[in-house]
Write an enzyme that holds these catalytic residues in place. Structure first.
Site, PDB file in Angstrom:
ATOM      1  CE  LYS A   1     -13.314 -51.206  19.938  1.00 16.51           C
ATOM      2  NZ  LYS A   1     -13.645 -52.583  19.507  1.00 16.51           N
TER       3      LYS A   1
HETATM    4  O1  G3P Z   1     -12.203 -55.934  19.926  1.00 16.54           O
HETATM    5  C1  G3P Z   1     -11.418 -56.090  19.100  1.00 16.54           C
HETATM    6  C2  G3P Z   1     -11.251 -57.865  18.787  1.00 16.54           C
HETATM    7  O2  G3P Z   1     -12.687 -57.924  18.118  1.00 16.54           O
HETATM    8  C3  G3P Z   1     -10.432 -58.040  17.663  1.00 16.54           C
HETATM    9  O3  G3P Z   1     -10.667 -59.257  17.520  1.00 16.54           O
HETATM   10  O4  G3P Z   1     -10.102 -61.587  16.818  1.00 16.54           O
HETATM   11  O5  G3P Z   1     -10.601 -59.840  14.991  1.00 16.54           O
HETATM   12  O6  G3P Z   1      -8.563 -59.949  16.295  1.00 16.54           O
HETATM   13  P1  G3P Z   1      -9.627 -60.380  16.422  1.00 16.54           P
END
Ligand code: G3P
Length: 217
Positions: free
Chosen positions: A83
């Site tokens: 990533k």
């Molecule tokens: O894969 C990316 C994701 O984990 C981000 O999620 O909820 O932290 O915006 P969030």
């Protein structure tokens, strides 16, 4: 549509994997930070449980550092993809990693133009973050719709991995628009299954069966 689990928690991964419908896993530094365990140890454990792509994120922000980290992460297991953040140095690294045969997941994507650049660099996956756009009063799902159109217009093979999905409707919207993959937090994965009418209906079926079971079985 493929389902990835968005977590670095191996208990959650084992639990969800037991249903047999998890195709991969995504992690990020924030998710790993919650686990209080060695990153590489977590990755190896995930790869033992899930037979599919597992995303491991670099934390360097310049080309050489990213390349070094990426090669080390990719060497841990054939299913690991790297990533890389959607910054200039990141796209350079994606291009170089792709030519080395290392798969990449370009993360922190918030616009169709960024996704176009990632596809041009040869990204395996692009991760548009939906929930974080909604958080600032945008409409995150529209980004995925536009990326889908752009990729289809030109036949880009980069897979759209809908990320930052916070609730079942995000997953449904991503599915309706044609995202290739949804990466889903464990809680949302579980919520996708629930329906009160299913519970009520099952209760009623079992109660009716109980009344007649001696006569009919
Ligand atoms: O894969 C990316 C994701 O984990 C981000 O999620 O909820 O932290 O915006 P969030």
């Amino acid at each position: 549509m493929k389902f990835f689990l968005d977590t670095a928690n191996t208990d959650e991964i084992r639990q969800a994997a037991s249903m047999g419908i998890i195709d991969g896993v995504t992690t990020n530094p924030s998710l790993v930070a919650k686990e209080n365990r060695k990153f590489r140890e977590i990755l190896i454990e995930i790869c033992d449980v899930i037979d599919g792509p597992v995303s491991a994120e670099v934390v360097s922000t310049e080309f050489n550092g990213m390349m070094k980290e990426a090669r080390e992460l990719a060497a841990l297991h054939p299913n690991i993809n790297v990533k890389v953040p959607l910054i200039r140095e990141g796209l350079k690294a994606v291009k170089a990693l792709t030519s080395e045969g290392i798969k990449t997941n370009v993360t922190l994507c918030f616009s169709p133009s960024q996704a176009l650049m990632a596809a041009k660099a040869g990204a395996t996956f692009i991760s548009p973050f939906i929930g974080r756009v909604d958080d600032i009063s945008g409409v995150g799902i529209e980004i995925i719709r536009d990326i889908r159109t752009i990729y289809d217009n030109y036949g880009f093979e980069t897979e759209i991995l809908a990320a930052s999905l916070r609730h079942p409707l995000h997953v449904m919207d991503a599915a309706l628009i044609g995202a290739d993959i949804a990466t889903i937090p464990f809680k949302v994965f579980d919520q996708l299954i629930n329906h009160p009418l299913t519970d009520i209906g099952l209760k009623r079926f079992l109660a009716d069966w109980e009344k007649v079971k001696d006569q009919v079985s």
